[in-house]
Scaffold this active site. Structure first.
Site, mmCIF file in Angstrom:
data_model
loop_
_atom_site.group_PDB
_atom_site.id
_atom_site.type_symbol
_atom_site.label_atom_id
_atom_site.label_comp_id
_atom_site.label_asym_id
_atom_site.label_seq_id
_atom_site.Cartn_x
_atom_site.Cartn_y
_atom_site.Cartn_z
ATOM 1 N N ASP A 162 -43.135 -67.580 -10.270
ATOM 2 C CA ASP A 162 -42.356 -66.606 -9.512
ATOM 3 C C ASP A 162 -41.783 -65.489 -10.385
ATOM 4 O OD1 ASP A 162 -40.974 -65.313 -7.605
ATOM 5 O OD2 ASP A 162 -39.392 -66.782 -7.374
ATOM 6 N N ARG A 164 -45.323 -77.198 -9.051
ATOM 7 C CA ARG A 164 -45.268 -75.937 -8.302
ATOM 8 C C ARG A 164 -46.331 -74.950 -8.767
ATOM 9 N NH1 ARG A 164 -39.877 -72.193 -7.331
ATOM 10 N NH2 ARG A 164 -40.968 -70.221 -7.046
ATOM 11 N N GLU A 174 -40.761 -71.216 1.592
ATOM 12 C CA GLU A 174 -39.298 -71.180 1.491
ATOM 13 C C GLU A 174 -38.638 -71.180 2.870
ATOM 14 O OE1 GLU A 174 -38.625 -67.859 -1.245
ATOM 15 O OE2 GLU A 174 -38.796 -69.265 -2.919
ATOM 16 N N GLU A 208 -35.617 -58.832 -10.776
ATOM 17 C CA GLU A 208 -34.915 -60.063 -10.406
ATOM 18 C C GLU A 208 -34.662 -60.982 -11.607
ATOM 19 O OE1 GLU A 208 -36.919 -62.343 -7.377
ATOM 20 O OE2 GLU A 208 -35.467 -63.977 -7.472
ATOM 21 N N ARG A 237 -49.293 -63.767 2.307
ATOM 22 C CA ARG A 237 -48.841 -64.118 0.956
ATOM 23 C C ARG A 237 -49.186 -65.571 0.594
ATOM 24 N NH1 ARG A 237 -43.352 -63.686 -0.130
ATOM 25 N NH2 ARG A 237 -43.464 -62.546 -2.079
HETATM 26 O O1 GCW Z 1 -38.591 -64.943 -6.206
HETATM 27 C C1 GCW Z 1 -38.300 -65.374 -4.955
HETATM 28 C C2 GCW Z 1 -37.055 -64.656 -4.635
HETATM 29 C C3 GCW Z 1 -36.792 -64.601 -3.146
HETATM 30 C C4 GCW Z 1 -38.032 -64.023 -2.473
HETATM 31 C C5 GCW Z 1 -39.235 -64.896 -2.788
HETATM 32 C C6 GCW Z 1 -40.528 -64.350 -2.220
HETATM 33 C C7 GCW Z 1 -38.142 -62.618 -0.550
HETATM 34 O O2 GCW Z 1 -35.990 -65.261 -5.321
HETATM 35 O O3 GCW Z 1 -35.664 -63.812 -2.940
HETATM 36 O O4 GCW Z 1 -37.859 -63.862 -1.093
HETATM 37 O O5 GCW Z 1 -39.408 -64.969 -4.171
HETATM 38 O O6 GCW Z 1 -41.263 -63.730 -2.965
HETATM 39 O O7 GCW Z 1 -40.801 -64.547 -1.048
#
Ligand code: GCW
Length: 601
Positions: free
Chosen positions: A368, A339, A289, A396, A322
């Site tokens: 995610d 993905r 990201e 989230e 990570r």
């Molecule tokens: O789920 C996503 C989130 C981001 C987060 C990312 C991650 C910290 O929307 O906000 O960033 O995962 O895990 O790195």
């Protein structure tokens, strides 16, 4: 602040049904450490509040008529038959609690292998007292099943928290550390009471100011947090910016094979350990990201992680790297790039290339933290690489602590998932506890849900996820019911109607939330950016790789090997077979694996 909800599950409410034995009036500590003192202080507070007896705390070698707290390396322990044998049954953080009837003396002994074990034993005893159990015939031998039991904060130094729903950060405000020792101590108590032993205190997205947390400008303040955490058996970790050598080191590159870059990290590590001798290590989000990483230099994740690992190794630190790496600039019309496949494709081929103080941190699912996802196929697929599982406690995608969504059932399903990596019985919980493969480091971590709100989690019922997380990763074999019962009684007391009502609400909440937001494993039907509230097309024509492909023919991503993206083939044979066919794919995952055709007449 001392409201009921501030104290979470450490209420220690007066309970006249407890019949305190005479020895409750004395606590003897068999050593000088701050951890033992904290254990005695906790026990004293708990007993005073629950029974009205105010125990004296004495430091002496042995006392007959008391609760004795000591660690196994203390040679004065008496009256416990087969102590050596018992000692071999517990690990470094384990403990033994023996009451009078068991030892033939007039007291109760809490014996840890280390002082932290003693503290855990004290919290265990306090839990039993809160639950209303008697103390006359206690005989407990207990050890945590997982080695690393971590919490990740996504706190920024301006005081905000990424995906935080419970107020600002307890650590930072306006670009500075808050130095709020009281709040941080209470946080450490809460975390220690559920067995957490590592906490990373800043967001994995490391911005400009936070990059400097590893410099002399902020290390003295970070060290103060670490000093409090240490007393409670918690090691402090920091998330780092991969591009630090350029951003704060004045170098022109962050290439992991560049000798100057290596040297820069080596000397950084030395400085950090001068301030925090038991510093846990770095958590790293790289090439993910838009965060910098080794890809810029045509290097692998192993090159990047190993460079940091070499710097930390002389001090006993670890690199937690990570695996949340995927193409976040995808074309939604491209049906080949998937993905869900990304983490496995990036990391599995690197098995064996990481140094042994590198640990890969893998989200529970391949996407995610959706309401429901399949389990990441990376678990079990890397026998030679330390792995840590990452959950998300902060809600989230699961209602943002406005909606009730009890996540213990979700996490239990993940831990009990059979990967078949080494045949039947290769559960995820056996991979992350280090028993399936001989990992040097392994365990479980989670993104936390707490903030400055007086009740810590925004909504008091959201405390259940935090409590349950700690208990579950201490022992993944605890049942959902056991964990729920413990939490409800400690938080709300013994009223039958309250207990039954809250338990029923918790038990159903995840599946209810799933049914009205994300049935059949569809995922991503949320509003973009903040991720709150349903939106059918919210992420459909975006760059994030988050599609459900709903049209007049059906809904769901075809991830089969036969005629889809081939994601199913990342699983071991048994699961591959299950997911490859619409007939055998579990209903709750249909849209994650196979195109679910809309039936028209
Ligand atoms: O789920 C996503 C989130 C981001 C987060 C990312 C991650 C910290 O929307 O906000 O960033 O995962 O895990 O790195």
């Amino acid at each position: 602040i001392q409201t009921e909800s501030y104290n979470c599950w450490l209420q220690y409410k007066r309970n006249d049904s407890i019949r305190p034995p005479a020895y409750f009036s004395r606590i003897v500590i068999n050593g000088e450490s701050q951890t033992l003192k904290a254990a005695a202080e906790e026990l004293k507070t708990g007993i005073s509040q629950m029974t009205g007896i105010h125990p004296q705390v004495a430091s002496e070698e042995y006392s007959n008529n008391a609760i004795t707290l000591c660690s196994l390396n203390n040679k004065h322990i008496q009256n416990i038959p087969d102590l050596d044998l018992l000692a071999r049954e517990i690990n470094d953080e384990g403990y033994i609690i023996k009451s009078a009837s068991e030892t033939g003396t007039e007291g109760l002994q809490i014996i840890g292998k280390t002082d932290t074990g003693v503290l855990y034993g004290v919290f265990h005893l306090l839990r039993l007292l809160q639950e209303g159990s008697g103390t006359s015939d206690i005989n407990i031998i207990e050890s945590p099943k997982n080695q690393l039991r971590m919490i990740n904060h996504w706190d920024n130094m301006d005081g905000s928290i990424e995906r935080g729903y419970a107020g600002g950060s307890i650590f930072y405000k306006d670009g500075q550390c808050t130095g709020d020792a009281r709040r941080i101590k209470d946080y450490a108590r809460l975390m220690s009471s559920i067995g957490i032993n590592g906490i990373s205190i800043n967001n994995v997205n490391v911005h400009e100011v936070e990059t400097k947390l590893i410099t002399e400008e902020f290390l003295p303040e970070v060290a103060k947090v670490a000093d409090i955490f240490r007393i409670y058996g918690i090691r402090t970790f920091l998330s780092i910016n991969y591009a630090s050598p350029m951003q704060i080191g004045g170098l022109g590159t962050a290439d992991p094979l560049d000798p100057n870059v290596r040297e820069w990290w080596n000397s950084r590590a030395e400085v950090i350990y001068r301030y925090i001798p038991d510093f846990g290590g770095f958590v790293v989000k790289a090439d993910s990201e838009h965060r910098p990483g080794p890809f810029t230099y045509n290097r692998t994740h192993a090159d990047g992680a190993n460079m940091l690992a070499r710097a930390l190794e002389p001090f006993g630190g670890t690199v937690i790297w990570r695996c949340f790496v995927y193409n976040c600039l995808q074309d939604w019309r491209d049906r080949k790039t998937d993905r869900a496949k990304a983490a496995f494709d990036h990391f599995m081929p690197l098995d064996g290339e990481f140094l042994d103080n590198v640990i890969l941190q893998i989200k529970n699912g391949p996407m995610d933290f959706q309401v429901r996802e399949p389990v990441s196929p990376l678990f079990g697929a890397m026998p030679q690489t330390n792995q840590v599982l990452e959950f998300q406690i902060t809600q989230e995608y699961t209602g943002q602590q406005v909606h009730l969504c009890y996540l213990i059932p979700q996490w239990k399903e993940v831990l009990d998932f059979d990967t078949y990596a080494r045949g039947k019985g290769s559960y995820v919980k056996r991979i992350v506890d280090g028993s399936l493969y001989p990992y040097k480091y392994s365990g479980i971590t989670a993104v936390t849900s707490i903030g400055m709100d007086e009740n810590w989690t925004g909504h008091p019922l959201a405390q259940a996820n935090l409590y349950g997380y700690g208990r579950l990763i201490w022992n993944p074999d605890l049942s959902e019911e056991e964990i729920t019962n413990e939490w409800v009684v400690q938080t709300f007391g013994h009223d039958q109607e309250v207990k039954e009502t809250v338990k029923a609400m918790l038990a159903e909440s995840w599946r209810i939330y799933e049914n009205y937001t994300s049935p059949l494993g569809v995922g991503w039907m949320v509003n973009p950016h903040h991720h709150y509230g349903p939106n059918v097309d919210g992420y459909e024509y975006s760059v994030w790789g988050t599609y459900h492909f709903a049209d007049c023919h059906g809904i769901g991503v075809n991830r089969t090997l036969k005629d889809g993206t081939g994601y199913t083939s990342q699983y071991f044979e048994e699961n591959f077979g299950l997911y490859e066919s619409v007939e055998t794919c579990p209903d709750e995952l249909l849209c994650s694996f196979t195109m679910f055709p809309i039936l028209t007449n």
